[in-house]
Motif scaffolding. Structure first.
Motif, PDB file in Angstrom:
ATOM      1  N   GLY A   1      43.339  36.864  40.965  1.00 49.80           N
ATOM      2  CA  GLY A   1      43.359  35.954  42.108  1.00 49.80           C
ATOM      3  C   GLY A   1      42.789  34.603  41.740  1.00 49.80           C
ATOM      4  O   GLY A   1      42.028  34.455  40.787  1.00 49.80           O
ATOM      5  N   LEU A   2      43.188  33.595  42.503  1.00 51.21           N
ATOM      6  CA  LEU A   2      42.672  32.244  42.339  1.00 51.21           C
ATOM      7  C   LEU A   2      42.368  31.677  43.710  1.00 51.21           C
ATOM      8  O   LEU A   2      42.964  32.087  44.719  1.00 51.21           O
ATOM      9  N   ARG A   3      41.455  30.717  43.758  1.00 51.62           N
ATOM     10  CA  ARG A   3      41.299  29.932  44.980  1.00 51.62           C
ATOM     11  C   ARG A   3      42.516  29.043  45.066  1.00 51.62           C
ATOM     12  O   ARG A   3      43.081  28.666  44.038  1.00 51.62           O
ATOM     13  N   ILE A   4      42.918  28.693  46.280  1.00 53.66           N
ATOM     14  CA  ILE A   4      44.206  27.985  46.398  1.00 53.66           C
ATOM     15  C   ILE A   4      44.182  26.620  45.731  1.00 53.66           C
ATOM     16  O   ILE A   4      45.202  26.168  45.183  1.00 53.66           O
ATOM     17  N   ASP A   5      43.002  25.964  45.685  1.00 55.66           N
ATOM     18  CA  ASP A   5      42.972  24.661  45.011  1.00 55.66           C
ATOM     19  C   ASP A   5      43.067  24.831  43.498  1.00 55.66           C
ATOM     20  O   ASP A   5      43.590  23.970  42.796  1.00 55.66           O
ATOM     21  N   GLU A   6      42.553  25.961  42.983  1.00 53.46           N
ATOM     22  CA  GLU A   6      42.720  26.236  41.552  1.00 53.46           C
ATOM     23  C   GLU A   6      44.203  26.476  41.251  1.00 53.46           C
ATOM     24  O   GLU A   6      44.739  26.011  40.243  1.00 53.46           O
ATOM     25  N   ALA A   7      44.865  27.225  42.172  1.00 49.05           N
ATOM     26  CA  ALA A   7      46.282  27.527  41.971  1.00 49.05           C
ATOM     27  C   ALA A   7      47.129  26.263  42.073  1.00 49.05           C
ATOM     28  O   ALA A   7      48.163  26.147  41.419  1.00 49.05           O
TER      29      ALA A   7
ATOM     30  N   THR B   1      40.968  35.654  52.437  1.00 48.68           N
ATOM     31  CA  THR B   1      39.657  35.942  51.836  1.00 48.68           C
ATOM     32  C   THR B   1      39.830  36.246  50.352  1.00 48.68           C
ATOM     33  O   THR B   1      40.912  36.618  49.897  1.00 48.68           O
ATOM     34  N   GLN B   2      38.722  36.113  49.622  1.00 53.59           N
ATOM     35  CA  GLN B   2      38.755  36.307  48.173  1.00 53.59           C
ATOM     36  C   GLN B   2      39.280  37.709  47.836  1.00 53.59           C
ATOM     37  O   GLN B   2      38.702  38.701  48.241  1.00 53.59           O
ATOM     38  N   PRO B   3      40.365  37.781  47.080  1.00 49.67           N
ATOM     39  CA  PRO B   3      40.964  39.087  46.812  1.00 49.67           C
ATOM     40  C   PRO B   3      40.228  39.819  45.684  1.00 49.67           C
ATOM     41  O   PRO B   3      39.588  39.185  44.847  1.00 49.67           O
ATOM     42  N   PRO B   4      40.311  41.150  45.642  1.00 42.78           N
ATOM     43  CA  PRO B   4      39.720  41.888  44.527  1.00 42.78           C
ATOM     44  C   PRO B   4      40.494  41.606  43.239  1.00 42.78           C
ATOM     45  O   PRO B   4      41.710  41.442  43.265  1.00 42.78           O
ATOM     46  N   THR B   5      39.767  41.525  42.128  1.00 45.37           N
ATOM     47  CA  THR B   5      40.407  41.322  40.831  1.00 45.37           C
ATOM     48  C   THR B   5      39.947  42.459  39.910  1.00 45.37           C
ATOM     49  O   THR B   5      38.792  42.878  39.955  1.00 45.37           O
ATOM     50  N   SER B   6      40.879  42.938  39.092  1.00 38.53           N
ATOM     51  CA  SER B   6      40.653  44.202  38.374  1.00 38.53           C
ATOM     52  C   SER B   6      39.400  44.240  37.520  1.00 38.53           C
ATOM     53  O   SER B   6      38.646  45.212  37.570  1.00 38.53           O
ATOM     54  N   TRP B   7      39.151  43.214  36.712  1.00 38.16           N
ATOM     55  CA  TRP B   7      37.969  43.278  35.851  1.00 38.16           C
ATOM     56  C   TRP B   7      36.682  43.136  36.649  1.00 38.16           C
ATOM     57  O   TRP B   7      35.660  43.733  36.316  1.00 38.16           O
ATOM     58  N   ASN B   8      36.738  42.394  37.742  1.00 37.07           N
ATOM     59  CA  ASN B   8      35.564  42.274  38.589  1.00 37.07           C
ATOM     60  C   ASN B   8      35.255  43.599  39.274  1.00 37.07           C
ATOM     61  O   ASN B   8      34.101  43.978  39.441  1.00 37.07           O
ATOM     62  N   VAL B   9      36.301  44.307  39.652  1.00 40.34           N
ATOM     63  CA  VAL B   9      36.095  45.619  40.266  1.00 40.34           C
ATOM     64  C   VAL B   9      35.533  46.601  39.231  1.00 40.34           C
ATOM     65  O   VAL B   9      34.646  47.399  39.518  1.00 40.34           O
ATOM     66  N   ALA B  10      36.018  46.507  38.002  1.00 37.63           N
ATOM     67  CA  ALA B  10      35.558  47.439  36.965  1.00 37.63           C
ATOM     68  C   ALA B  10      34.109  47.174  36.566  1.00 37.63           C
ATOM     69  O   ALA B  10      33.327  48.098  36.383  1.00 37.63           O
ATOM     70  N   SER B  11      33.727  45.896  36.392  1.00 38.45           N
ATOM     71  CA  SER B  11      32.367  45.558  35.965  1.00 38.45           C
ATOM     72  C   SER B  11      31.942  44.275  36.650  1.00 38.45           C
ATOM     73  O   SER B  11      32.049  43.192  36.067  1.00 38.45           O
ATOM     74  N   PRO B  12      31.443  44.370  37.877  1.00 35.44           N
ATOM     75  CA  PRO B  12      31.140  43.155  38.644  1.00 35.44           C
ATOM     76  C   PRO B  12      30.076  42.268  37.990  1.00 35.44           C
ATOM     77  O   PRO B  12      30.104  41.051  38.172  1.00 35.44           O
TER      78      PRO B  12
END
Lengths: 310, 217
Positions: free
Chosen positions: A189-195, A243-254
């Motif tokens: 995921g990205l923030r919309i301004d980053e995208a 809202t900020q979406p979950p991202t795989s590596w963050n879910v694995a090791s926050p």
């Protein structure tokens, strides 16, 4: 009155592949095999991939990493944990036909037919630095279009603040899904301004040809100022969310992989320093640059504590 | 009358243990001298070398720890002649792994090593594994066994299990996400330890003499 001309690759909903067929790619490929205009892409034989007409719009000021390394040293855990696995085993991926579902909080959701998109989009070649969180880096001539052009086509609603991406998660095509290293399918995921930033690239190729499977065929993201795992590969869906979406590596090791994951030599990974990196092809390490040497994104994070929001 | 045929077991074991080193040396030779475009050591030869040396050390150590259980399970006494050889190869690879780390990652900066050990638990675990092997290497000779006495030597060399445990923890903490490979090594280590602990009770060999210095049968 504001007029937004439709991009040439825009495809109306009624032309989208019906979902049961979309999910059953084998049937599609089988039935189209004789009529297929796009040749099957093998994991090896990168020189047999279709060329993409492009114009170069960005240099890196350094020599690019050899194609054999770009397409031979990969982290694509859906095909195995070893760096050589994706090149060896991504032959089972079928990047054509492929559609990307773009929706969520947008006025004009669309189903992107990737082959048509590739045939018509105004491709640019951009040579970007690529920095893996593990501490190695490359210089890669990507072929893509600014992701902002896609955003403009779908017209996100006012309360769409983030963009959520999803990779294909088909166990038939991806043997590595058996490994529980991550919660599949891969999400980013990205923030919309980053995208929206001009640097963010929706890439369909590298070195002037379509993406090898192991590099995330047929369509991937490239966000050069962030660690490489943010540049999600083999995208199947793009959703605009509030809202900020979950991202795989963050879910694995926050504690280790933050949502932002901006390249920052002053913010260590908990288990190793990020102050230096090894450019593939070099023996000695070199200093890592803030935002991977793309200071033009600093404005996105003005006033943000980059240690807290890592 | 029997012919005394020299055993090929130890030379063969040395040859097998040397294979990773030979392959690495060959790969670096290619890179540095006769074929700089070689990818025999992957696109990132430093990381590849690191991992190869570490794995070789861990495997050698586990093989060494497997000697006594193998003898007890199969009755093949000659395997005990390999125990010291395998242990010393483990120490050699561990030393190379550490030396390579100091040179390639830390530029031989010992102060940085102290900082890394303090900050990174997995580096601490790795260093502990190496340090546990040092007294074992130093007391690997027959002379050392005599000087220490069988019981003390045997007790000291139980550090090998500590070294194995620290090495496996080092591996588990090093990898990204959940990966099965390091846990397989942990399982092997635990199995070897259990085999030693359980067969001790039922062993008919009451002497408990360390047999590293002499072949038995």
């Amino acid at each position: 009155m504001v007029y937004h001309p439709r991009p040439s690759w825009w495809l109306p909903e009624r032309e989208a592949t019906p979902e049961p067929l979309y999910l059953n790619r084998r049937a599609i490929v089988g039935s189209l095999a004789l009529a297929a205009a796009v040749p099957a892409v093998a994991a090896t034989g990168v020189d047999r991939l279709a060329k993409l007409a492009h114009r170069r719009t960005r240099e890196a000021g350094e020599p690019p990493t050899p194609l054999a390394d770009v397409a031979g040293y990969n982290n694509f855990y859906e095909f195995g944990l070893d760096k050589a696995d994706p090149a060896r085993r991504a032959g089972s991926l079928r990047p054509s036909p492929w559609t990307v579902a773009i929706g969520g909080l947008v006025k004009k959701p669309l189903i992107l037919d990737v082959d048509r998109f590739i045939a018509r989009a105004p491709w640019e070649e951009r040579v970007y630095r690529f920095r893996c969180v593990e501490g190695w880096s490359m210089v890669i001539p990507w072929v893509g279009v600014p992701f902002s052009s896609l955003i403009q086509a779908v017209e996100p609603l006012g309360h769409a603040r983030y963009v959520a991406f999803r990779t294909l998660g088909d166990p038939e095509q991806m043997p590595g899904l058996r490994s529980p290293v991550l919660d599949w399918p891969y999400r980013e995921g990205l923030r919309i301004d980053e995208a929206m930033h001009d640097l963010t690239l929706l890439a369909a190729g590298l070195y002037g040809r379509r993406l090898p499977n192991q590099n995330g065929a047929p369509l991937r993201l490239v966000v050069p100022w962030k660690y490489g795992f943010k540049s999600i590969k083999s995208i199947v869906s793009i959703d605009f969310v509030a809202t900020q979406p979950p991202t795989s590596w963050n879910v694995a090791s926050p504690r280790e992989y933050g949502f932002y994951s901006n390249v920052n030599p002053e913010v260590d990974h908990p288990r190793w320093s990020q102050a230096r990196e090894r450019r593939i092809g070099e023996f000695r390490r070199r200093p890592t640059l803030l935002f991977n040497g793309y200071p033009e994104v600093a404005g996105l994070y003005a006033g943000m504590d980059l240690r807290r929001f890592f | 009358m029997r012919l005394a045929i020299p055993s090929l077991l130890k030379p063969a074991a040395h040859a097998v243990m040397a294979i990773p080193l030979v392959l690495l040396a060959w790969g670096w030779g290619e890179l540095l001298f006769w074929n700089p475009a070689s990818r025999a050591l992957s696109a990132e030869p430093v990381a590849y070398t690191h991992n190869a040396l570490g794995l070789a050390a861990l495997r050698a150590l586990l093989l060494s720890l497997a000697c006594t259980p193998v003898r007890r399970l199969t009755g093949w006494g000659r395997v005990m002649t390999l125990r010291r050889l395998l242990g010393l190869w483990a120490f050699a690879y561990a030393a190379l792994h550490l030396a390579f780390y100091l040179w390639a990652e830390l530029d031989l900066n010992v102060a940085e090593l102290a900082a890394e050990v303090a900050k990174r638990p997995f580096i601490l675990a790795g260093l502990m594994a190496f340090l546990a092997l040092v007294p074992l290497a130093l007391t690997s000779t027959a002379g050392a066994i005599r000087r220490l006495g069988a019981r003390r030597w045997q007790a000291l060399h139980r550090l090998a299990y500590l070294a194995g445990g620290a090495a496996v923890v080092h591996f588990i903490l090093r990898v990204k996400g959940f990966q099965w490979e390091p846990w397989v090594y942990l399982a092997i280590l635990v199995a070897l330890l259990l085999l030693r602990l359980t067969s001790r009770g039922s062993a008919s060999r009451a002497r408990g003499r360390p047999s590293g210095a002499r072949a038995t049968g």
